[in-house]
Design a protein around this motif. Structure first.
Motif, PDB file in Angstrom:
ATOM      1  N   ARG A  65       0.808  -1.216   0.000  1.00 40.80           N
ATOM      2  CA  ARG A  65       0.000   0.000   0.000  1.00 40.80           C
ATOM      3  C   ARG A  65       0.847   1.275   0.000  1.00 40.80           C
ATOM      4  NH1 ARG A  65      -2.630   0.316   6.119  1.00 40.80           N
ATOM      5  NH2 ARG A  65      -0.638   0.294   7.283  1.00 40.80           N
ATOM      6  N   LYS A  66       2.040   1.210   0.601  1.00 45.18           N
ATOM      7  CA  LYS A  66       2.867   2.421   0.666  1.00 45.18           C
ATOM      8  C   LYS A  66       3.348   2.878  -0.713  1.00 45.18           C
ATOM      9  CE  LYS A  66       6.951  -0.369   1.747  1.00 45.18           C
ATOM     10  NZ  LYS A  66       8.011  -0.643   2.753  1.00 45.18           N
ATOM     11  N   HIS A  67       3.248   1.989  -1.699  1.00 45.45           N
ATOM     12  CA  HIS A  67       3.680   2.342  -3.054  1.00 45.45           C
ATOM     13  C   HIS A  67       2.518   2.784  -3.941  1.00 45.45           C
ATOM     14  CE1 HIS A  67       7.498   0.591  -1.940  1.00 45.45           C
ATOM     15  NE2 HIS A  67       6.954  -0.592  -1.746  1.00 45.45           N
ATOM     16  N   ILE A  68       1.302   2.762  -3.376  1.00 46.04           N
ATOM     17  CA  ILE A  68       0.116   3.036  -4.203  1.00 46.04           C
ATOM     18  C   ILE A  68      -0.494   4.387  -3.838  1.00 46.04           C
ATOM     19  CG2 ILE A  68      -2.184   2.205  -4.849  1.00 46.04           C
ATOM     20  CD1 ILE A  68      -1.242  -0.615  -4.122  1.00 46.04           C
ATOM     21  N   ALA A  69      -0.656   5.228  -4.853  1.00 46.80           N
ATOM     22  CA  ALA A  69      -1.268   6.552  -4.657  1.00 46.80           C
ATOM     23  C   ALA A  69      -2.704   6.537  -5.190  1.00 46.80           C
ATOM     24  CB  ALA A  69      -0.443   7.613  -5.359  1.00 46.80           C
ATOM     25  N   ILE A  70      -3.645   6.901  -4.335  1.00 42.61           N
ATOM     26  CA  ILE A  70      -5.060   6.969  -4.712  1.00 42.61           C
ATOM     27  C   ILE A  70      -5.551   8.397  -4.465  1.00 42.61           C
ATOM     28  CG2 ILE A  70      -7.384   6.123  -4.205  1.00 42.61           C
ATOM     29  CD1 ILE A  70      -5.710   4.020  -5.522  1.00 42.61           C
ATOM     30  N   PRO A  71      -6.176   9.012  -5.471  1.00 40.54           N
ATOM     31  CA  PRO A  71      -6.680  10.381  -5.269  1.00 40.54           C
ATOM     32  C   PRO A  71      -7.600  10.455  -4.053  1.00 40.54           C
ATOM     33  CG  PRO A  71      -6.799   9.765  -7.586  1.00 40.54           C
ATOM     34  CD  PRO A  71      -6.426   8.533  -6.837  1.00 40.54           C
ATOM     35  N   GLY A  72      -7.373  11.463  -3.219  1.00 38.01           N
ATOM     36  CA  GLY A  72      -8.202  11.658  -2.041  1.00 38.01           C
ATOM     37  C   GLY A  72      -7.640  11.031  -0.785  1.00 38.01           C
ATOM     38  N   PHE A  73      -6.554  10.273  -0.930  1.00 37.68           N
ATOM     39  CA  PHE A  73      -5.927   9.633   0.222  1.00 37.68           C
ATOM     40  C   PHE A  73      -4.435   9.952   0.235  1.00 37.68           C
ATOM     41  CE2 PHE A  73      -9.608   7.046  -0.785  1.00 37.68           C
ATOM     42  CZ  PHE A  73     -10.184   6.802   0.459  1.00 37.68           C
ATOM     43  N   ARG A  74      -3.892  10.073   1.436  1.00 32.43           N
ATOM     44  CA  ARG A  74      -2.448  10.199   1.525  1.00 32.43           C
ATOM     45  C   ARG A  74      -1.812   8.902   1.034  1.00 32.43           C
ATOM     46  NH1 ARG A  74      -0.633  11.468   7.275  1.00 32.43           N
ATOM     47  NH2 ARG A  74      -2.525  10.293   7.825  1.00 32.43           N
ATOM     48  N   LYS A  75      -0.629   9.039   0.429  1.00 35.74           N
ATOM     49  CA  LYS A  75       0.040   7.860  -0.118  1.00 35.74           C
ATOM     50  C   LYS A  75       0.244   6.824   0.981  1.00 35.74           C
ATOM     51  CE  LYS A  75       3.810   6.501  -3.188  1.00 35.74           C
ATOM     52  NZ  LYS A  75       5.003   6.952  -3.947  1.00 35.74           N
ATOM     53  N   GLY A  76      -0.198   5.585   0.701  1.00 37.16           N
ATOM     54  CA  GLY A  76      -0.045   4.508   1.662  1.00 37.16           C
ATOM     55  C   GLY A  76      -1.208   4.377   2.630  1.00 37.16           C
ATOM     56  N   LYS A  77      -2.197   5.271   2.545  1.00 36.07           N
ATOM     57  CA  LYS A  77      -3.309   5.251   3.492  1.00 36.07           C
ATOM     58  C   LYS A  77      -4.633   4.800   2.881  1.00 36.07           C
ATOM     59  CE  LYS A  77      -0.845   6.763   6.921  1.00 36.07           C
ATOM     60  NZ  LYS A  77      -0.576   5.881   8.087  1.00 36.07           N
ATOM     61  N   ALA A  78      -4.636   4.501   1.585  1.00 31.66           N
ATOM     62  CA  ALA A  78      -5.888   4.087   0.950  1.00 31.66           C
ATOM     63  C   ALA A  78      -6.307   2.707   1.432  1.00 31.66           C
ATOM     64  CB  ALA A  78      -5.728   4.079  -0.570  1.00 31.66           C
ATOM     65  N   PRO A  79      -7.595   2.505   1.782  1.00 31.20           N
ATOM     66  CA  PRO A  79      -8.074   1.188   2.219  1.00 31.20           C
ATOM     67  C   PRO A  79      -7.933   0.156   1.100  1.00 31.20           C
ATOM     68  CG  PRO A  79      -9.636   2.907   2.798  1.00 31.20           C
ATOM     69  CD  PRO A  79      -8.652   3.528   1.865  1.00 31.20           C
ATOM     70  N   ARG A  80      -7.837  -1.081   1.493  1.00 28.07           N
ATOM     71  CA  ARG A  80      -7.673  -2.159   0.519  1.00 28.07           C
ATOM     72  C   ARG A  80      -8.838  -2.216  -0.454  1.00 28.07           C
ATOM     73  NH1 ARG A  80      -8.052  -8.358   2.357  1.00 28.07           N
ATOM     74  NH2 ARG A  80      -8.960  -9.098   0.392  1.00 28.07           N
ATOM     75  N   LYS A  81     -10.060  -2.074   0.049  1.00 28.51           N
ATOM     76  CA  LYS A  81     -11.233  -2.165  -0.820  1.00 28.51           C
ATOM     77  C   LYS A  81     -11.231  -1.073  -1.884  1.00 28.51           C
ATOM     78  CE  LYS A  81     -13.122  -5.743   1.091  1.00 28.51           C
ATOM     79  NZ  LYS A  81     -13.174  -7.018   0.329  1.00 28.51           N
ATOM     80  N   VAL A  82     -10.734   0.109  -1.509  1.00 29.37           N
ATOM     81  CA  VAL A  82     -10.663   1.206  -2.480  1.00 29.37           C
ATOM     82  C   VAL A  82      -9.666   0.864  -3.583  1.00 29.37           C
ATOM     83  CG1 VAL A  82     -10.036   3.626  -2.808  1.00 29.37           C
ATOM     84  CG2 VAL A  82     -11.360   2.935  -0.787  1.00 29.37           C
TER      85      VAL A  82
END
Length: 480
Positions: free
Chosen positions: A36-53
Motif C-alpha cells: 500500500r505504501k507504493h500506491i497513490a489513490i486520489p483523495g488519500f495520503r500515499k499509503g493510506k488508501a483502504p484495501r477495498k478502495v
C-alpha cells in the motif's frame, strides 16, 4: 490448504492445491499491507488508501499474485514436500481460480529430478597420455632461469638485436607530429616486438649519443588515422645495454637453487615437471572417465537444472572478471556479444557438469556409498589447515551435509576412474570409430529449450527438501 490432485508426465508434475478462503484472505491482507505504501489513490495520503478502495480501482485480483507469494512457503510444503516430489528448479503457478465459496484453487507445475538408468561406468577404456619430459624442455627451463638471473650492463659498442636501448623519439606523418608518437627516456629491448615492424631492426647498429631517423610504414590493421601511412621517427640514443646471462654450470645451480651441481638441478626440474604433468594427466583421465560414464547414462535433464548451472558459472566468471577490474557487460561487448550470448556459450559446459553430477549422485545411491563421521572430521581438519582457518570457523562455513555429499561424490569418481582401463589416446579414438560403425549413434535426450537462453530467476529460493538422490551441488571433483 489441501492437495486435490497430482499428475506426473514427461518429467514434470502438475499439482492442484485448494486454499481455504480464510487462508487466502490472510495472504491478501499481508500483500496489501506490504504494497500500500507504493500506491497513490486520489483523495488519500500515499499509503493510506483502504484495501477495498485499491481493489475497486485496480480490480479485485490486484493483490492475488503477491498473496500467493506470501503463502508460497506453506503451498510448497503441501504441494511438493508432503507429496514427496523430487522437484528441481522453481515451481510456477500456471492457473488460479477463485470458487464461489471463496476457496482459491491453484495449479502448480514443477520439473522433477530426472529418472536415471545407468549405463556402463565400470571398466571403461579411457584415453590417457603418457607423461614425458624432454631434455629440450629442461634446457628451456634453464634458459628461463638464466634470463631471470641475468644482469644488464651499459656497453660502448653498437647496438645488437637483444640489447636494450634508452632513447628519445618523436614520430611524424607528412612532416607533422601525431598523438602518442613521442617519448623521452624510453626503454626498449630490441627484438621484443613492442614497436611496429621494421622499427627495432632499424636501430641495430646505433651507439650511445647518436641520432637516427627511422622510416617505417604503419600496418593496415592499425588506428584509422595512421593505418598504412609512412612515418619518420626521429630517435636519439642515450644508452646501449647488453644482457649478460650467467653460465649454466654448477655455480649457477648453487646461486639459483638448493643444489650443488647443474645435474642435480636438472633432475629436480625433471621431477617437478613430471609430477605436475602427471597430476594434470590423472585429472584429465578422471574427468574423461566420468564424462564417458555420463554419456552412457540414459537420462532426460530438465532445462531448469542446466539454467541453474549456467547461473553458477556466470556468477563465478563474474567474480573472476571483477578481480581483474572488468565488468561482465564490458567483457561481453568486447567479445562482440551480450550477456545472453555469453550464457549460450556456457550452456554446453553447464549441461556436461549437470549430467556428471546426476551420474555421480545416482552411483552414490546404487552403490550405497557412505561417508563416515571420521572422514568428515578429517576433511574439516584438512580444509582448516589448507586455508589457515580455525576448525570451528570452517565447520560454521561448510555444513556437514554438504561436505558429506562432496566426499561421497569423490568416492563415486574414484570408483569410475579406478576401474577404468587406460589406453593410448590414438587407440581410444580408433575404438570409438569402430564402435560408431557397428551401431547407430545413441540418442542423448536433453529437455527442450537447450538452445534458448533462459533468464535467471532472482531472489531467494523457496525451501526444498533434498534427498540422497538429489543433485550434488558441487562440481565434479577429483582428488589430486
Amino acid at each position: 490448504m489441501n492437495v486435490k490432485s497430482v499428475e506426473k508426465e514427461n518429467g514434470n508434475a502438475k499439482i492442484v492445491v485448494a486454499i481455504a478462503k480464510d487462508t487466502f484472505e490472510n495472504g491478501l491482507n499481508k500483500a496489501y499491507l506490504k504494497n500500500r505504501k507504493h500506491i497513490a489513490i486520489p483523495g488519500f495520503r500515499k499509503g493510506k488508501a483502504p484495501r477495498k478502495v485499491i481493489e475497486g480501482m485496480y480490480g479485485a485480483e490486484v493483490f492475488f499474485e503477491d498473496a500467493v507469494n506470501e503463502l508460497f512457503p506453506e503451498i510448497y510444503e503441501k504441494a511438493v514436500v508432503e507429496q514427496k516430489l523430487n522437484a528441481v528448479g522453481m515451481p510456477s503457478v500456471v492457473d488460479l481460480n477463485k470458487e464461489e465459496d471463496g476457496t482459491v484453487v491453484l495449479t502448480i507445475e514443477t520439473a522433477l529430478y530426472p529418472e536415471v538408468t545407468l549405463g556402463q561406468y565400470k571398466g571403461l577404456e579411457v584415453p590417457k597420455a603418457e607423461v614425458n619430459v624432454t631434455d629440450e624442455e629442461i634446457a628451456a627451463e634453464l634458459d628461463r632461469m638464466a634470463d631471470r638471473n641475468a644482469r644488464i650492463s651499459t656497453v660502448e659498442r653498437a647496438a645488437e638485436m637483444g640489447d636494450t636501448l634508452v632513447f628519445d623519439f618523436e614520430g611524424f606523418v607528412d612532416g607533422k607530429p601525431f598523438d602518442g608518437g613521442k617519448a623521452e627516456g624510453y626503454v626498449l629491448k630490441l627484438g621484443s616486438h613492442q614497436f611496429i615492424p621494421g622499427f627495432e631492426e632499424a636501430l641495430v647498429g646505433v651507439k650511445a649519443d647518436e641520432e637516427k631517423d627511422v622510416e617505417v610504414t604503419f600496418p593496415e590493421q592499425y588506428t584509422p588515422e595512421l593505418a598504412g601511412k609512412p612515418a619518420v621517427f626521429k630517435c636519439k640514443v642515450h644508452e646501449v645495454k647488453e644482457t649478460v646471462r650467467p653460465a649454466l654450470d654448477d655455480e649457477f645451480a648453487k646461486d639459483v637453487s638448493e643444489f650443488d651441481t647443474l645435474d642435480a638441478l636438472k633432475e629436480d626440474i625433471r621431477k617437478r615437471f613430471t609430477e605436475n604433468r602427471q597430476r594434470t594427466v590423472d585429472q584429465e583421465f578422471d574427468n574423461t572417465a566420468v564424462t564417458m560414464a555420463a554419456d552412457n547414462m540414459t537420462c532426460e535433464i530438465p532445462a531448469c537444472m542446466i539454467d541453474e548451472q549456467v547461473d553458477k558459472q556466470m556468477e563465478q566468471f563474474g567474480y573472476q572478471l571483477q578481480a581483474s577490474g572488468m565488468k561482465m557487460d564490458d567483457y561481453a561487448k568486447m567479445m562482440g556479444g551480450d550477456l545472453n550470448g555469453l550464457r549460450a556459450n556456457m550452456r554446453p559446459m553447464a549441461e556436461k557438469t549437470v549430467r556428471a553430477n546426476v551420474l555421480l549422485s545416482q552411483i552414490v545411491e546404487e552403490e550405497k556409498i557412505e561417508v563416515s563421521e571420521e572422514e568428515i572430521e578429517a576433511e574439516y581438519a584438512s580444509l582448516a589447515e589448507q586455508y589457515s582457518m580455525e576448525l570451528e570457523k570452517v565447520k560454521a562455513a561448510l555444513p556437514a551435509e554438504s561436505l558429506k555429499i562432496d566426499l561421497a561424490t569423490r568416492k563415486a569418481v574414484r570408483l569410475i576412474a579406478d576401474s577404468a582401463v587406460a589406453v593410448a589416446p590414438k587407440a581410444a579414438e580408433e575404438t570409438a570409430e569402430d564402435e560408431a560403425e557397428k551401431k547407430p549413434a545413441k540418442k542423448r535426450t536433453t529437455k527442450k529449450k537447450a538452445d534458448e537462453t533462459a533468464e535467471a530467476a532472482e531472489g531467494e529460493e523457496k525451501p526444498k527438501k533434498r534427498t540422497t538422490r538429489k543433485k550434488a551441488e558441487t562440481e565434479t571433483k577429483t582428488e589430486e
